[in-house]
Every structure is written in C-alpha cells, then in structure tokens.
Design an enzyme around this catalytic site. Structure first.
Site, short mmCIF file in Angstrom:
data_model
loop_
_atom_site.label_atom_id
_atom_site.label_comp_id
_atom_site.label_asym_id
_atom_site.label_seq_id
_atom_site.Cartn_x
_atom_site.Cartn_y
_atom_site.Cartn_z
N GLU A 1 0.83 -1.20 0.00
CA GLU A 1 0.00 0.00 0.00
C GLU A 1 0.87 1.25 0.00
O GLU A 1 1.73 1.41 0.88
CB GLU A 1 -0.90 0.05 1.24
CG GLU A 1 -2.09 -0.85 1.21
CD GLU A 1 -3.02 -0.62 2.40
OE1 GLU A 1 -4.09 -1.25 2.41
OE2 GLU A 1 -2.69 0.19 3.30
N CYS A 2 0.66 2.12 -0.95
CA CYS A 2 1.26 3.45 -0.98
C CYS A 2 2.78 3.39 -0.88
O CYS A 2 3.44 3.15 -1.90
CB CYS A 2 0.66 4.33 0.12
SG CYS A 2 0.89 6.10 -0.17
N ALA A 3 3.37 3.55 0.28
CA ALA A 3 4.82 3.45 0.41
C ALA A 3 5.31 2.10 -0.08
O ALA A 3 6.37 1.99 -0.72
CB ALA A 3 5.24 3.67 1.86
#
Length: 460
Positions: free
Chosen positions: A345-347
């Site tokens: 997720e994301c990072a």
C-alpha cells in the site's frame, strides 16, 4: 483528587471523551495527547483513539498511554463498526480519549456528516469537548461555541478548553463570555512556545522517525494539560457517556492450522509506519505468524517468509538507505517472483517499483516513482477489477489516498482497483501474487482480505 474506578469498566460503558475543534490547527492533538498522558500518569488505563484515517497521531497516542492507538473511521469501516471497534480497543480500560479530525463537522466530502468528529461522537454516545484557539478573540468566543453547540444538538458539546490564551485578563473575558452562554470551561492553555512536533504532509512526523524527541513532545503536552485543565471535571464528564449497545469487534478465526503457521513478514521501522492495528490482529486470527522487519536495517526477510505486507509511510525520506540495502531488495524481488502473496500500500507500492527518485528499489513492478509538489488526498470508493491475493473481482471496498508522489504508469496491464471518486480511473497493479496500490484500506471492514491472503500463503 482524581479517583479511578475500583475495577476497569466494561468496554461498552467505559468513560470517554471526544476532543473536537472548530478547525484544524486549533490544538486538538496537543490537548488530546496531553490528556491521555496526564490521565495515564495518574495511574489510569487510558484507551487512545483517533477519528479518521490518520496513521501518525495514533503513534503519539501510544506513547502517551502505553497502549495501541486505534482509528475510528466511519467511512472506511462503516458507521456500524465504530462502536464495536471502540469497544475492542477500550477493553479493560478506565477511560478513553478520542481525538477528532479537522473541524468538528467536517467529514467525507459530499457525504454529509459521515466520518466527521460529530458523527463518531454520536455513534459513541460520548460528550464532546471543543478546543478553541482563542488567540484573536474575546467575547466572540461565546458566539462561536454557541454555533457549534446548537448546529447539531445530538452531538453533545459539553464544554470547551481554551487554547493560546494571552493573559489573566484575556482569560477573564473569555470565561465571562462563556459563562453567559452557559458553556463550562474545562481548561485554559496559555500561549507558549509550540511543542516540538514537526509536521510533514498535513501531519506530524511519525514517532518511529523521532522516538526520543517524540517522548519529550508528549511529556510537554502532558505538562501543559496538567497545568491548565480540570482533570477531575473532565473525568466526571467522561463518566456521563451512555452505554454502547454493540458487542466488541473481534477478528474472525480462520480454519484450523495444521503444522507450522505461515510466516507473514510485515515491513516496519521508520520508513513504513502506516498500519492499522487490526490488520496484524486479522492476519494472526486467520492463522499467520506475523513477524515485523525493518527494510532499513534487515538484509533478509524473516526466516520462512511465506507472504509479505508492506504498508504506508514515507520511504521517500529514506530512499537512499532503502536502495543501499541491496540484499533485502533482491530477497523481496525473489519472493515476488516465486508467486508468494505480496500486498503493498502506498509506500509499499513505491518500494516495489524499479526506482524511487532515481534510486533503485525492488524492481518487482515495471514502474517508476518520484516525489511531486502535488498532494493527493481523500477518500475513495473502489472495486477490485480482477482476482488477487486480497480480493475477488467485483469486491467493493472504501479506501483513502494520501501521498505527494507519482508512479508511472499509474496502473499495470492488470490494474488493482477501479476508483469511482473523485473521478473514474483505474489504479494499481496485480501481477502474479503481487497486489500493489496507492489505496489504504481498513481490513476490519472486510476480514476476508486477511483470510484470503493467509490462505494464499499456505498454497503459494
């Protein structure tokens, strides 16, 4: 003298307060975190909570209380889960303090009261204390507070804490005005040098990135609140919260595990600090052995890793160190190549790319990531576009985006999600056992996500 209950309250009746404000920047985090720490210092078991999707404030709450900070997000999880999730987190505690989000009535855009502080306060049947920045007003404070108290009487605004008060005379004027309005004042915090809590991207710098300084910051918040607030009065107010009708949430158990539990490696450390506590609980209940590792320092995945979860954070701040850890980057790439489940997720999405700001990353995805000046922020409605290790095609989830980076391309040949808000688009990557996306989701809203992921760990 503050007196604690003779025994911890049941989670459905635990005394509780919601700390709200007219707008962001009024001092909610200072007051809420300071209250948590001040009550904990007096020997109470304090349950910390945060309205909304914010990952960072709960880290400071955890420092203040010695307990896991938990989010209460009526958009991500649905209003029906707010009471049960609160009861789960508050089990065995003598007091709960809930920090609000933005202004008291600000919630999901275009969704009315949904996910606002006022909405969550009503769902929790909890009194609200409004933190008001009084630095540029005197008698007008009564009109401001009256407006907030009368806008939605079902959200019980029970008193105020005045912040940034200049002098004894200023305090007297403010108190006189609020006394005329019939609103109790539970605290007055004087103007003081700002507590050292540096910000980044609309939030504080995560605790894991500045541990010693964060401890000092929490202690300073506690000292401010101890000096300026009526803790006995606030505890009495907290005891007026109504009982909750809902049973506590609990992660559902997966099928019985025969043999060794599959190891799910979860990225942690300063670069990957964004994770909801319930995710680990769900993975464990589904049959996994969850092992945390630090991609900045560990050169290998935990022994026996059968699945990998890389959540959010600020990897752009550590791109050089993440890139320099070549042995771990190769291990992550090899795990993904093997077909093992990988959820990012994301990072985590950035970490799986070929590069981040020109520095080599894991190379699992044929994509490049970079920092930008544009902040992408907001709730999203999403539908899974294909079967993956997290969901079957057609599964609908709500999520949240929060980043200043861009990934090119923004979606793979098999995208992870179709997003309906703020405009229709596809996003993310599904390839082999990898599911990578910018979208933050709260798995308590869909426990099948964790169960499916752990099942894939046992079959990959």
């Amino acid at each position: 003298m503050l007196t604690a209950p003779s025994s911890p309250s049941s989670s459905s009746s635990v005394p509780r307060l919601v700390v709200a404000a007219p707008s962001s920047g009024s001092g909610k985090t200072t007051v809420a975190t300071g209250l948590m720490a001040a009550f904990a210092a007096r020997g109470l078991a304090v349950s910390p909570h945060k309205v909304g999707p914010d990952y960072i404030d709960p880290g400071y709450h955890a420092l203040a209380t010695g307990r896991v900070g938990r989010n209460l997000d009526a958009y991500l999880c649905g209003p029906e889960l707010i009471g049960p999730l609160f009861a789960h987190g508050a089990a065995g505690c003598e007091l709960a303090v809930v920090e609000g989000v933005m202004g008291m009535f600000d919630g999901a855009a275009g969704q009315g009261e949904l996910a606002s502080t006022a909405h969550v306060a009503k769902l929790l049947r909890a009194p609200v204390v409004l933190v008001v920045d009084a630095s540029s007003q005197s008698r007008s404070v009564a009109a401001l507070v009256h407006g907030f108290a009368s806008w939605d009487p079902q959200a019980r605004l029970a008193g105020v804490i005045l912040n940034k008060v200049a002098s004894d005379r200023h305090e007297e004027l403010l108190r006189d005005a609020l006394d005329e309005a019939g609103v109790p004042v539970f605290g007055v915090l004087r103007r003081a040098p700002q507590v050292d809590t540096p910000s980044r991207h609309l939030g504080l710098v995560p605790v894991a990135e500045r541990r010693a300084a964060a401890v000092d910051a929490v202690a300073a918040m506690a000292a401010q609140v101890e000096r300026g607030c009526d803790l006995e009065g606030l505890m009495a107010l907290a005891r007026t919260a109504g009982p909750l009708p809902d049973a506590a949430w609990a992660p559902p158990s997966g099928p019985p595990v025969t043999g060794r539990r599959p190891v799910v490696a979860v990225a942690g450390g300063p670069a990957f600090t964004f994770s909801y506590a319930e995710h680990t609980e769900l993975l464990t209940a589904a049959g996994a052995e969850v092992v945390t590792f630090d991609p900045l320092r560990d050169e290998a995945l935990p022994e026996g890793t059968a699945g990998l979860v890389v959540g959010g954070g600020f990897p752009e701040m550590y791109a050089a160190e993440l890139s320099a850890n070549e042995p771990l980057r190769k291990a992550v790439a090899a795990l993904a190549e093997s077909g093992a489940p990988v959820a990012a997720e994301c990072a985590g999405l950035l970490y799986l790319c070929r590069e981040l700001d020109g520095r080599p990353m894991c190379g699992v995805l044929d994509a490049s990531a970079r920092m930008t000046e544009r902040l992408t922020l907001g709730y999203r409605d999403a539908v899974a576009l294909t079967d993956s290790v997290l969901a079957t095609a057609g599964t609908r989830l709500r999520g949240h985006e929060f980043h200043r980076t861009a990934v090119e391309p923004g979606a793979g040949g098999t995208p992870a999600w179709g997003l309906r808000t703020p405009q229709p688009r596809v996003e993310g990557f599904v390839t082999g056992g990898v599911h990578a996306s910018y979208l933050h989701t709260h798995w308590a809203a869909a426990p099948s996500v964790a169960q499916r992921f752990v099942e894939r760990c046992g079959t990959s």
